[in-house]
Enzyme design. Structure first.
Site, PDB file in Angstrom:
ATOM      1  N   HIS A 312       9.397   5.712  16.454  1.00  0.00           N
ATOM      2  CA  HIS A 312       8.228   4.737  16.192  1.00  0.00           C
ATOM      3  C   HIS A 312       8.400   3.689  17.285  1.00  0.00           C
ATOM      4  CE1 HIS A 312       6.100   1.595  14.135  1.00  0.00           C
ATOM      5  NE2 HIS A 312       5.831   2.378  13.363  1.00  0.00           N
ATOM      6  N   ASP A 369       5.507   8.096   7.873  1.00  0.00           N
ATOM      7  CA  ASP A 369       4.710   9.278   7.932  1.00  0.00           C
ATOM      8  C   ASP A 369       5.410  10.502   7.513  1.00  0.00           C
ATOM      9  OD1 ASP A 369       2.710   7.450   8.902  1.00  0.00           O
ATOM     10  OD2 ASP A 369       3.532   7.662  10.723  1.00  0.00           O
TER      11      ASP A 369
END
Length: 435
Positions: A312, A369
């Site tokens: 991320h 996700d």
């Protein structure tokens, strides 16, 4: 450059050749200090250069805090794990908007207000018929949310606190309705009106999956899973779409236009499309026995193979939202009785990433996700709706950030500067003289 302490606070001295300036150092409640560079150009004749604004705080905010190194996400000081497991999306919306968790009476009033605003103007249904039948739902969302300002212009005066709050309630309430209408339009089914007897997530599911010819019963476990997804995605500090909302709002644009701008930014695959990309990756792997080869290609920088759903921009530790999403994934698949081979692939891939030195060194931990795509698919949503659902969830954060920006006396119209690398000044020549 060096930091110094003076009476009244900290300062940083910056020397640039024969020029120097002193910059105030500002401290937040938690997190790193920041240098106030507002006078750097005036005092030195130079701008700062920060592509992507990765080292620049463009505002002060009381809404969301992220510690990427420790894997921490707080809404108004509350850990995301506690809110996702114990709260509801509407309660999180209230928290983001008002700064505190509501009392029972405050929540009931807020829930009632939002519920009464879920319907959209009937003429909005005609707006949808202007799109091609195969239009992407996000394209429809960009247009329909922006069009709300033409239907609800009684709440577009951003200088009126009452109108700001009315617009905030309307956006939180109507976004699921518009998203469901976009979904129904994309699959050729009639629009389903909202029901005031259902909670936020259940109402959204019935607007998406009910049909007029038979009753539809919302599974409470699935509705709770969707509500949890909404909470996890409600805000995430100054990400690309939130910064877009703030930048648009800094010009004095109405809130509906600002949120439409945020939706357009969210549509970018590098931002809101990450869960769809992670699901496609799992589908590409297909079977646990194919993971070893896939991981080997992902490690090879020359292969072009990317590992989606890991790592991320901010988190350099395990994404705290991913832990909650993993549990939710198990609950949904168990309730539906689904034996999804993609989950087996996901579990094995996760274990490899958590124990393989390559991934550990690069801090490629699973993010939210990684699991959300599997959950949304199990709930019955096509991949084209994944980013739309992200927009529904993020509306609460967008509108809270917009409201905070409008009410912040330090904020001014956004105007980033640039490092110009084009042609220097030159004289115009007539076309006949050019060679």
């Amino acid at each position: 450059m060096n930091a110094i302490d003076k009476a009244g606070g900290k300062f940083a001295n910056l020397s640039c050749g024969d020029k120097q300036t002193t910059m105030p150092v500002r401290s937040g409640t938690i997190g790193p200090d920041v240098m106030d560079i507002g006078k750097v150009y005036a005092n030195t004749g130079m701008f700062t250069y920060d592509p992507g604004f990765t080292s620049t705080a463009n505002c002060s905010s009381k809404i969301t805090y992220i510690d990427g190194d420790e894997g921490v996400l707080l809404y108004r000081g509350y850990p995301i794990e506690q809110l996702a497991k114990q709260s509801s999306h509407l309660e999180a919306c209230y928290l983001l908007l008002h700064g505190e968790l509501p009392t029972a009476a405050q929540f009931e009033e807020f829930r009632s207000i939002v519920t009464r605003h879920t319907m959209v103007h009937e003429q909005m249904t005609r707006f949808f018929t202007g799109f091609r039948r195969d239009a992407h739902p996000m394209a429809i969302m960009c247009g329909s949310v922006g069009a709300l300002s033409a239907f609800y212009h009684d709440s577009t005066d951003i200088h009126d606190p009452k109108q700001r709050m009315i617009a905030s309630h309307r956006l939180i309430a109507k976004m699921p309705t518009l998203a469901a209408m976009a979904f129904k339009y994309s699959v050729g089914q009639p629009f389903i009106y909202p029901r005031n007897d259902l909670d936020y997530a259940s109402n959204f599911m019935q607007m998406c999956f009910a049909v007029p010819c038979e009753p539809y019963h919302v599974n409470p476990v699935l509705a709770r899973a969707l509500d949890r997804i909404f909470i996890l995605h409600a805000d995430h500090e100054q990400n690309a779409s939130t910064s877009t909302v703030r930048l648009a709002g800094s010009s004095g644009a109405n809130p509906f236009a600002c949120i439409a701008a945020g939706i357009a930014c969210l549509w970018g695959p590098a931002h809101g499309g990450a869960n769809e990309a992670a699901l496609k990756m799992l589908e590409e792997i297909g079977d646990v026995k194919n993971i070893k080869g896939f991981v080997a290609r992902a490690k090879d920088k020359n292969s072009g193979q990317r590992l989606m759903g890991f790592g991320h921009r901010v988190y350099k530790n395990y994404d705290p939202r991913a832990k909650v999403m993993q549990e939710t994934c198990y609950e949904v698949l168990k309730t539906l009785g689904i034996k999804d081979p993609l989950l087996d692939v996901a579990m094995e891939l996760e274990q490899i990433a958590l124990h393989d030195e390559y991934f550990i060194e690069k801090k490629l931990y699973p993010n939210v996700d990684f699991y959300s795509g599997i959950v949304l698919r199990a709930l019955g949503f096509p991949t084209s709706m994944f980013t739309v659902l992200f927009a529904v969830a993020r509306t609460a954060g967008w509108i809270a950030q917009w409201k905070e920006m409008v009410e912040d006396p330090e904020q001014k119209i956004g105007r980033p500067r640039q490092l110009y690398v084009g042609a220097p000044k030159r004289e115009y020549t007539d076309v006949a003289m050019r060679v």
